[in-house]
Design an enzyme around this catalytic site. Structure first.
Site, PDB file in Angstrom:
ATOM      1  CG  MET A 185      -2.113   6.703 -12.848  1.00 24.29           C
ATOM      2  SD  MET A 185      -1.434   4.995 -12.294  1.00 24.29           S
ATOM      3  CE  MET A 185      -1.569   4.158 -13.803  1.00 24.29           C
ATOM      4  CE  LYS A 204       2.304  -0.156  -4.440  1.00 27.60           C
ATOM      5  NZ  LYS A 204       1.332  -0.677  -3.558  1.00 27.60           N
ATOM      6  CG  ASP A 261      -4.492   1.944  -2.973  1.00 27.76           C
ATOM      7  OD1 ASP A 261      -3.421   1.526  -2.368  1.00 27.76           O
ATOM      8  OD2 ASP A 261      -4.974   1.167  -3.822  1.00 27.76           O
TER       9      ASP A 261
END
Length: 257
Positions: free
Chosen positions: A189, A74, A50
């Site tokens: 996030m 991502k 990641d």
């Protein structure tokens, strides 16, 4: 440790010699991965990475020569590798007899889609083990001296994903209930929607003067820390140009550093 496998006597599942290990890479700094996670990296033939965790410093954790490193990141609001592609790569490499490490930031099961990847392996008959990681939601505040709980101050905390704005039809978060709960709120996030999240908590009854702390790229050399209040959270993040990855803590503990 979780090791879901399909029984060997299932005729529909091909035999496999390889395996998959989901490894939580920790909150950012390369040396905050667990010892077990480091050993898994050392034993790996293939590492699917990641953009978070110790991805950029793999060579400090294992000898990368001869290992296949595959970027399946991502990126927030940017390039994304489809989850189905990641699942397929894990299974294909394991079925080819390779030891695969799926290296994820934080902990694989804290907003990391780890459970989806475990199930994909189970459906394919691939042995899969989970190595927990240190989640940034708690570790990053701790690293700058902010506890998420403290005796006599608060006895609960909630970790929330802020990738969807309050009011978004897809959101599963009851922000008003969180405001009324009286505990610490740790948001990951949630950079893009910080102002909206603060407004939703205020609408739910949380005082505008409630202390808050914002930590960008915590535990790394690029760490930035800002202290503010619920009422100035959105303004602070915009003024300081806070970018992902960042964690922000809202609650009385943010003033007890």
């Amino acid at each position: 440790m979780v090791s879901p496998t399909v029984p060997e006597d299932n005729p529909e599942v091909p035999a496999t010699r390889g395996r998959v290990t989901l490894v939580g890479g920790g909150p950012g700094a390369w040396d905050l991965i667990t010892v077990r996670g480091m050993h898994a990296l050392q034993d790996a033939d293939v590492i699917l990475t990641d953009h978070l965790g110790p991805t950029a410093e793999l060579d400090r954790l294992c000898d990368t020569a001869g290992k296949e490193i595959v970027d399946v990141a991502k990126l927030p609001y940017s390039r994304k590798v489809a989850q189905e592609t990641t699942n397929r790569l894990m299974v294909e490499h394991a079925r080819a007899g390779r030891n695969v490490v799926r290296l994820k930031g934080g902990d694989p099961f804290v907003f990391g889609r780890g459970s989806e990847e475990v199930r994909a392996c189970a459906r394919a008959g691939v042995a899969c083990t989970v190595v927990p990681g240190v989640t940034s939601a708690v570790a990053v505040p701790a690293a700058v001296g902010v506890p998420v709980t403290e005796r006599g101050v608060v006895h609960s905390f909630t970790v929330v994903s802020g990738h969807l704005a309050p009011g978004d039809a897809r959101s599963l978060v009851d922000w008003h209930a969180l405001a009324a709960a009286g505990g610490t709120v740790c948001v990951i996030m949630g950079v893009r929607h910080a102002a909206e999240i603060a407004a939703a908590l205020a609408e739910g009854g949380m005082a505008a003067g409630t202390p808050a702390c914002v930590i960008q790229e915590g535990t790394t050399a690029r760490e930035r820390v800002f202290y503010c209040t619920l009422g100035t959270l959105g303004e602070t993040m915009e003024r300081e140009r806070v970018a992902s990855p960042a964690v922000y803590v809202i609650g009385e503990v943010a003033a007890r550093r």
